[in-house]
Motif scaffolding. Structure first.
Motif: not given
Length: 327
Positions: A209-213
């Motif tokens: 994944v492209v991580p998020v906060l």
């Protein structure tokens, strides 16, 4: 020269002794046990020592004073939570449509990292929820979805130190999932289904994944509500010690289990305000969320799922999935 307030006085250490995390958990809300350390922090930063009170819930030592300031002490073995909170506090503050504490000071005392932050007005949503009507609850879940969407849009540069390393994390969680839920008291007929259920859900799990906060904590204890002329409104969010970088769906679990469990109206309010297409959410979303709920690092469905009688009413994890997310 005045004495250093961070130094122990003679035979009186600033922190009480304890033997491991479990023993710490039994004393963390004991204000008297941590009073020397709290007073040292107050002296160091010129904080008021009036009206000191310790919070009973949480994982760390959290004390408020009469100047609307919060002192949060992290034991050395929870330094990673200190790092997560200090990094995420500054990223969230003024950047999402909810109040978050302002970070005032960060430092260390005898090997214990600590934060001093502002105290927000409002009551935990856990306390306000029983008094809220159905319209207020729908509005609250929609508000949570808006807050979450804004949080997930924030830049993550500089937060690499709290990245979950998702692909490796999820494999570890799968390996220990059955044993964890047996320890947590999940009914055995459901525990025994976990391996096959997760195997069926593997293709649906987020990967690379492209991580998020993430906060991982959009729960009624950490969301604050304020009563206005129009009724109760979600106005603030606290406690970011479990903040991390990972897939966005991971944050949906708290409100889905604690607040919207079993209610199609509340689930749709949350997901719709976040940005999901509600014309055809599909069974794949349900299966993915249920698998993530089982794999969450703090997963404990007996505590987290606020759906009366579910343990005796479902015969399979697939049935439980449909009960929680009746989309």
């Amino acid at each position: 020269m005045p004495p250093d307030p961070s130094a122990p006085a003679g035979d009186h250490p600033l922190f009480p002794p304890f033997d491991g995390p479990r023993a710490f958990d039994q004393i963390r809300a004991d204000l008297d046990a941590f009073r020397p350390a709290i007073l040292a922090v107050c002296a160091r930063h010129g904080l008021s020592t009036g009206g000191l009170s310790a919070f009973s819930h949480g994982t760390n030592v959290v004390v408020a004073n009469d100047a609307d300031q919060i002192i949060k002490l992290f034991p050395p073995f929870l330094r990673h939570q200190f790092e997560a909170e200090r990094l995420s506090l500054t990223r969230f503050h003024t950047n999402i449509p909810a109040a978050t504490p302002e970070l005032l000071w960060q430092a260390e005392l005898d090997g214990w990292p600590y934060l001093v932050m502002s105290r927000l007005p409002g009551r935990p949503l856990e306390e306000a929820w029983p008094a809220m009507g159905s319209t207020e609850r729908v509005a609250a879940l929609a508000r949570v979805g808006e807050i979450m969407r804004a949080a997930h849009a924030l830049p993550t540069s500089g937060l690499e130190g709290i990245d979950l390393d998702w692909d490796a994390f999820v494999e570890r969680q799968i390996a220990g999932c059955e044993a964890r839920h047996r320890r947590m008291g999940l009914p055995e007929h459901l525990v025994s289904q976990i391996p096959s259920y997760l195997e069926s859900a593997r293709p649906l799990l987020p990967r690379s994944v492209v991580p998020v906060l993430l906060t991982g904590e959009y729960t009624p204890e950490n969301l604050l509500a304020t009563q206005t002329d129009e009724g109760w409104r979600v106005t603030g969010m606290i406690d970011f010690a479990d903040a991390c970088l990972g897939p966005r769906e991971y944050d949906l679990l708290g409100p889905c289990l604690f607040l919207a469990a079993g209610s199609a109206e509340l689930q749709r309010a949350l997901l719709g305000s976040y940005g999901y297409d509600l014309t055809a959410p599909g069974p794949e979303l349900r299966r993915r969320l249920m698998a993530l709920a089982l794999l969450h690092r703090y997963s404990n469905l007996k505590f987290q799922l606020r759906l009366d009688g579910w343990e005796s009413q479902v015969s399979s994890l697939s049935e439980l999935e449909q009960r929680i997310w009746p989309l």
